[in-house]
Write an enzyme that holds these catalytic residues in place. Structure first.
Site, mmCIF file in Angstrom:
data_model
loop_
_atom_site.group_PDB
_atom_site.id
_atom_site.type_symbol
_atom_site.label_atom_id
_atom_site.label_comp_id
_atom_site.label_asym_id
_atom_site.label_seq_id
_atom_site.Cartn_x
_atom_site.Cartn_y
_atom_site.Cartn_z
ATOM 1 N N ASP A 215 0.861 -1.178 0.000
ATOM 2 C CA ASP A 215 0.000 0.000 0.000
ATOM 3 C C ASP A 215 0.900 1.231 0.000
ATOM 4 O OD1 ASP A 215 -2.736 1.326 0.476
ATOM 5 O OD2 ASP A 215 -1.515 2.142 2.109
ATOM 6 N N GLU B 211 -0.524 -1.321 -5.974
ATOM 7 C CA GLU B 211 -1.648 -0.574 -6.522
ATOM 8 C C GLU B 211 -1.305 -0.041 -7.910
ATOM 9 O OE1 GLU B 211 -3.504 1.948 -3.049
ATOM 10 O OE2 GLU B 211 -1.330 1.839 -2.799
ATOM 11 N N CYS C 248 -13.021 -4.281 4.848
ATOM 12 C CA CYS C 248 -12.461 -5.054 5.956
ATOM 13 C C CYS C 248 -11.743 -6.282 5.415
ATOM 14 C CB CYS C 248 -13.573 -5.471 6.919
ATOM 15 S SG CYS C 248 -12.989 -6.491 8.305
ATOM 16 N N CYS D 159 -13.796 -2.089 11.595
ATOM 17 C CA CYS D 159 -14.936 -2.551 10.811
ATOM 18 C C CYS D 159 -16.228 -2.369 11.609
ATOM 19 C CB CYS D 159 -14.754 -4.016 10.417
ATOM 20 S SG CYS D 159 -16.098 -4.680 9.428
ATOM 21 N N CYS E 6 -17.896 -6.375 11.782
ATOM 22 C CA CYS E 6 -17.349 -7.456 12.606
ATOM 23 C C CYS E 6 -16.453 -6.952 13.743
ATOM 24 C CB CYS E 6 -16.559 -8.440 11.742
ATOM 25 S SG CYS E 6 -15.009 -7.768 11.083
ATOM 26 N N ASP F 159 -3.427 1.173 6.729
ATOM 27 C CA ASP F 159 -2.580 0.853 5.578
ATOM 28 C C ASP F 159 -2.283 -0.646 5.511
ATOM 29 O OD1 ASP F 159 -2.555 3.519 4.947
ATOM 30 O OD2 ASP F 159 -0.613 3.934 5.878
#
Length: 394
Positions: free
Chosen positions: A193, A277, A344, A363, A366, A373
């Site tokens: 990331d 990415e 998530c 999240c 959950c 990151d």
């Protein structure tokens, strides 16, 4: 594989003057060829192509033996091909409906590279092979120039280029048949990331620092720019100050490239599969100022973010990583990053509210909590492995 090798040249004062004259004559040739094309089409509607201008070179050289006639014929052809590529790119942009960007004349500070298309035709790499301690490159009209060869050249030298960066001169060799150097398999895969706080965050939770080289030199650059503003245009002092500013920017560029090489080396040595990415950096760093009719919002904040993204050097890092991965026999996969920072990694729930802060992820479905990151890097890795399985199945 085809690879480039860049070495610092050590020209004498006379050779440096000859190299500068070579660049200047090639710049004038480029501008004259551009004016020829513009005038022919504007006055008579005639399209002038590379072959037409290349055929006129012998007459230009014969009429100017102390100028254009000093240099290699093939290097001048390469300059004309450079202009031809600029026109082809212009027409391609027109057909694609993008901003055309018509080829422009090159000012004195906008033309810093000359290329010789073939080793042995007006140039010769390692022109004194029996010299016990030094390496030389011979350039027509310049002579045998000493080169600081800091590493071994692999493959077959195909083209030779000379580049000026500030007060430094470099020789760039483009080589074919460079052997790959595969590394031992590790059996590991990683997702990356890209960020500003950390240059890279891996799916394993490792953070590679972002040195922020431009920010570190901002004080000196600001002082240098202020000193430049006080200099009279056209003066010798102003030219010297411009050279100082260029040297500061060149230092930042070298620091950024060095950091990219070190970070890429660490990743290539540790992982067989690297997923990153597929970033559109030009779009991400586009100005938010807008127009007079529709002014942008948060312009100052967006400008600061753009500066931070460019200072991080994502594009340089990914380019270096791709070259090293190819040489080491590693697999590099680019994935669409859309939604990876809001999804998530445990349950797959996607919501804007999952991203609580810049670094926090919690999240809402959950309750999974993680560094934002790292969570995104895990999602990037899974997306890349899914693409890999789909490609293997196909």
């Amino acid at each position: 594989m085809r690879r480039s090798f860049k070495f610092l040249m050590r020209p004498t004062a006379r050779q440096a003057a000859a190299l500068a004259a070579c660049l200047e004559d090639h710049r004038e040739l480029y501008n004259a060829a551009l004016e020829h094309r513009r005038t022919a089409y504007g006055k008579a509607g005639v399209t002038v192509r590379y072959g037409d201008q290349s055929g006129e070179l012998k007459h230009i050289r014969a009429g100017d033996p102390g100028g254009q006639g000093r240099w290699s014929f093939s290097s001048q052809q390469a300059t004309l091909r450079r202009l031809d590529r600029a026109f082809k790119a212009f027409f391609a942009r027109v057909e694609a409906g993008r901003a055309p960007g018509f080829p422009r004349f090159k000012g004195r500070g906008r033309f810093d590279t000359v290329e010789w298309p073939k080793d042995g035709d007006g140039c010769r790499w390692d022109s004194q092979p029996d010299h016990p301690t030094a390496t030389y490159v011979r350039l027509q009209g310049v002579g045998h120039v000493r080169v600081h060869r800091h590493r071994r050249v692999s493959g077959t030298v195909k083209t030779i280029g000379v580049k000026r960066e500030g007060s430094r001169w470099y020789v760039v060799l483009s080589c074919d048949g460079v052997p790959a150097r595969p590394l031992p398999a590790t059996g590991a895969a990683v997702g990356l990331d890209m960020g500003v706080a950390s240059l890279v965050t891996t799916s394993g939770g490792e953070h590679l620092d972002n040195p922020r080289h431009l920010a570190a030199s901002a004080g000196r650059l600001t002082a240098a720019q202020q000193a430049l503003a006080r200099k009279k245009r056209g003066s010798t002092r102003r030219r010297k100050q411009v050279a100082r500013i260029a040297a500061l920017h060149a230092r930042v560029r070298r620091q950024r490239l060095d950091g990219a090489h070190k970070a890429a080396n660490a990743l290539v040595r540790g992982y067989d599969v690297i997923v990153h990415e597929d970033l559109k950096i030009a779009n991400m760093t586009r100005s938010a100022s807008g127009t007079v009719e529709a002014p942008g919002r948060n312009v100052a904040a967006k400008s600061g973010l753009n500066r931070s993204i460019l200072d991080a050097g994502w594009g340089v890092f990914l380019q270096v990583l791709a070259h090293k991965a190819e040489s080491a026999g590693r697999e590099l996969i680019a994935v669409d990053p859309a939604g990876t920072s809001r999804t998530c990694a445990r349950c797959g729930h996607r919501a804007k509210e999952n991203r609580t802060t810049q670094a926090g992820f919690a999240c809402t479905a959950c309750g999974h909590e993680a560094h934002a990151d790292v969570n995104a890097a895990v999602n990037i890795l899974r997306a890349g492995l899914a693409l890999r399985r789909a490609a293997e199945a196909a």
